[in-house]
Design an enzyme around this catalytic site. Structure first.
Site, PDB file in Angstrom:
ATOM      1  N   THR A  40       6.282  -2.046   9.444  1.00  0.00           N
ATOM      2  CA  THR A  40       7.395  -1.382  10.122  1.00  0.00           C
ATOM      3  C   THR A  40       7.710   0.022   9.727  1.00  0.00           C
ATOM      4  O   THR A  40       7.622   0.435   8.564  1.00  0.00           O
ATOM      5  CB  THR A  40       8.714  -2.160   9.898  1.00  0.00           C
ATOM      6  N   ASP A  56       9.267   0.933  15.480  1.00  0.00           N
ATOM      7  CA  ASP A  56       7.969   0.664  16.097  1.00  0.00           C
ATOM      8  C   ASP A  56       7.991  -0.784  16.582  1.00  0.00           C
ATOM      9  O   ASP A  56       9.022  -1.446  16.513  1.00  0.00           O
ATOM     10  CB  ASP A  56       6.841   0.896  15.080  1.00  0.00           C
ATOM     11  N   ARG A  58       5.278  -3.286  15.937  1.00  0.00           N
ATOM     12  CA  ARG A  58       4.164  -4.121  15.455  1.00  0.00           C
ATOM     13  C   ARG A  58       4.680  -5.098  14.403  1.00  0.00           C
ATOM     14  O   ARG A  58       5.357  -4.706  13.449  1.00  0.00           O
ATOM     15  CB  ARG A  58       3.077  -3.247  14.849  1.00  0.00           C
ATOM     16  N   LYS A  72      12.448  -4.822  17.331  1.00  0.00           N
ATOM     17  CA  LYS A  72      13.016  -4.719  15.993  1.00  0.00           C
ATOM     18  C   LYS A  72      14.426  -4.177  15.993  1.00  0.00           C
ATOM     19  O   LYS A  72      15.070  -4.144  14.951  1.00  0.00           O
ATOM     20  CB  LYS A  72      12.143  -3.822  15.119  1.00  0.00           C
ATOM     21  N   GLY A  86      10.983  -5.998   7.076  1.00  0.00           N
ATOM     22  CA  GLY A  86      10.858  -7.061   6.094  1.00  0.00           C
ATOM     23  C   GLY A  86      10.354  -8.312   6.771  1.00  0.00           C
ATOM     24  O   GLY A  86       9.586  -8.253   7.712  1.00  0.00           O
ATOM     25  N   SER A 168       7.566   0.063   5.685  1.00  0.00           N
ATOM     26  CA  SER A 168       6.363   0.587   5.047  1.00  0.00           C
ATOM     27  C   SER A 168       6.047   1.996   5.533  1.00  0.00           C
ATOM     28  O   SER A 168       5.428   2.786   4.835  1.00  0.00           O
ATOM     29  CB  SER A 168       5.188  -0.350   5.324  1.00  0.00           C
ATOM     30  N   ASP A 205       0.654   4.727   9.114  1.00  0.00           N
ATOM     31  CA  ASP A 205       0.900   3.519   8.326  1.00  0.00           C
ATOM     32  C   ASP A 205       0.243   2.335   9.022  1.00  0.00           C
ATOM     33  O   ASP A 205       0.411   2.151  10.214  1.00  0.00           O
ATOM     34  CB  ASP A 205       2.413   3.298   8.174  1.00  0.00           C
ATOM     35  N   SER A 208       2.599  -0.350  10.726  1.00  0.00           N
ATOM     36  CA  SER A 208       3.364  -0.009  11.930  1.00  0.00           C
ATOM     37  C   SER A 208       2.403   0.362  13.022  1.00  0.00           C
ATOM     38  O   SER A 208       1.325   0.897  12.769  1.00  0.00           O
ATOM     39  CB  SER A 208       4.286   1.178  11.678  1.00  0.00           C
TER      40      SER A 208
END
Lengths: 274, 235
Positions: A40, A56, A58, A72, A86, A168, A205, A208
């Site tokens: 995320t 995002d 994913r 999210k 998380g 992340s 990242d 994400s």
């Protein structure tokens, strides 16, 4: 006295009852089940007229992308939304529960919910579970006292900020914010900046990816822009589908029944004696 | 009569098979301010008198008609504080149902759960029955619905009903005036006329309260300005 007449306060907090058993199982070699993490990039910023939240889409399960287009940004109240990073189940459950409590509170008081109320309910819950509820949240909204943006960490600490990132991909997104954020952004500038920050997380990242969701909250109004940007469209090889011209030949047919068919021959004779 | 010996304890039947405390609770309801409800073909309206004990009371702070969910509203006749407690419990039950099933609670379910609460207070030690009867108005997938819940915990679905001081006159009036294909606005007019029937003094937007729900499934309490408009139409 019947139970409904007395309201017992809910017992909260982490129950350590099964920890000994879990330790014993791990010693015996049991691998604990892994959970769905959201990896995320989630962000929020305060602009001239309110708050913009971005995320995002994913959801990852270890190295696998479990959901390419998950949501999210969670609804808390008509004027408050919350992004969650998380463990997906934890963020869903905790935001759902607090959203429900806020609604009951609104009925009782007859007033709109305040962001700080949502903040306090969330942090009290997370603290009582000592970080075992793995939910890192970016909470934003506009209430009677103005626009507010907060971050909440799994152990229950909170920050109040003009711009925030979590997850992340937070470092990638924060670099964009630190470079380009200024006070008094307009709505379009704010959305552009948020989208840029999320894209930075998406591309840099692993945790994400996929699309950008944005939520704009102003006084008395909110816009949930689901899939505002789709920088990772699926490209299919053939839009017409596939056709197999050569038919497969059948060489031999053998059918093995899975259950044995047993024939029962009835012998009409004397009845059994009692 | 033998009954009076059994009237002190809620949890004791009288020889005639009645729970006398519940009868007394119904009397408390019957001496409360009149309230009524009418189910129209495309909505439900509930209304009540709002007679305050003195002109010094700030009438804007008193709201007798309450929301239980966005699409269910309720009004009462009887004891105000008991009503507050029931509203709080019902709201919580509706919210718990919503959390469990992710579905707005159907009107019948909420009525049933509220009635269950009221019944529990007729079969427990150390408590007394609620001194209110409720009129629950809601609009869900099954269409517009109107329910009355009594202190005993029994509930009925009504096309039109009244409770409180003026119940017999109001019900007679409603029986004459009610038609199956009434629309919501007609129902509101009929409700106002019914209230007017037994009203002591001058009826105005300051001493009645009206709540309605239409096909939009949003329960609303009418503002005093809107009530004035309807009153003008009725004149």
């Amino acid at each position: 006295m019947s139970q409904s007449a007395v309201d017992v306060p809910a017992k909260g907090g982490f129950s350590y009852d099964l920890c000994k058993r879990n330790d014993m199982l791990i010693q015996k070699g049991l691998k604990a089940p892994s959970f769905l993490k959201t990896g995320t990039t989630i962000v929020g910023l305060i602009f001239k007229d309110g708050v913009i939240l971005g995320a995002d889409t994913r959801a990852t399960e270890g190295p696998i992308v479990a959901d390419k287009n998950c949501e999210k940004i969670h609804y808390m109240a008509p004027n408050i939304y919350c992004c969650g990073a998380g463990t997906a189940a934890d963020t869903e459950a905790v935001t759902d529960m607090v959203s429900s409590q806020l609604r009951l509170h609104r009925y009782q008081t007859g007033r709109d919910s305040r962001v700080i109320t949502a903040l306090t309910l969330l942090k009290k819950h997370l603290f009582s579970y000592q970080g075992h509820v793995s939910a890192a949240l970016v909470l934003g909204g506009v209430d009677i006292t103005g626009p507010h943006l907060h971050t909440i960490y799994p152990h229950g600490s909170t920050d109040t900020l003009p711009f925030a990132t979590m997850g992340s991909g937070s470092l990638a997104a924060m670099s964009v914010f630190e470079a380009k954020y200024k006070e008094g952004l307009t709505r379009d500038e704010g959305i552009k900046l948020v989208a840029e920050a999320i894209c930075s997380g998406i591309f840099n990242d692993l945790g994400s990816g996929s699309n950008v969701d944005i939520c704009v909250i102003t006084k008395g109004n909110k816009e949930y822009l689901r899939n505002y940007m789709e920088p990772n469209p699926r490209t299919y090889v053939s839009s017409n589908g596939y056709s197999f011209t050569k038919k497969t030949e059948v060489l031999r047919t053998k059918i093995t029944p899975l259950k044995e068919r047993v024939e029962i021959i009835e012998v009409t004779g004397e009845a059994m004696e009692e | 009569m033998g009954d009076s010996q059994y009237s002190f304890s809620l949890t004791t039947f009288s020889p005639s098979g009645k729970l006398v405390q519940i009868e007394h609770a119904l009397t408390a309801v019957g001496s409360g301010q009149t309230s009524l409800g009418i189910k129209a073909s495309n909505g439900v309206v509930i209304a009540t008198e709002k007679k305050l004990p003195s002109i010094l009371v700030d009438e804007a702070s008193v709201q007798k008609i309450q929301h239980l969910t966005p699409n269910i509203g309720v009004v009462y006749s009887g004891m105000g504080p008991d009503f507050r407690v029931l509203v709080r419990k019902s709201r919580k039950q509706a919210e718990q149902y919503n959390r469990l099933y992710k579905e707005p609670i159907p009107v019948t379910q909420l009525v049933r759960e509220t009635a269950t609460v009221m019944q529990e207070f007729t079969q427990s030690g150390g408590v007394r029955p609620f001194g209110v009867s409720l009129l629950v108005a809601g609009y869900d997938d099954k269409g517009p619905q109107l329910y009355q819940v009594d202190p005993s915990g029994s509930y009925f679905s009504w096309k039109a009903s009244a409770m409180g001081k003026n119940v017999s006159n109001a019900k007679t009036f409603l029986e004459k005036r009610y038609t199956e294909d009434m629309e919501l606005d007609d129902a509101i007019h009929t409700a106002i006329l019914t209230l007017k029937e037994g009203f002591e003094g001058e009826i105005s937007s300051k001493n009645i309260e009206i709540g309605k729900i239409g096909a939009d499934k949003i329960f609303r309490v009418l503002t005093p300005a809107e009530i004035d408009d309807y009153l003008a139409e009725v004149e």
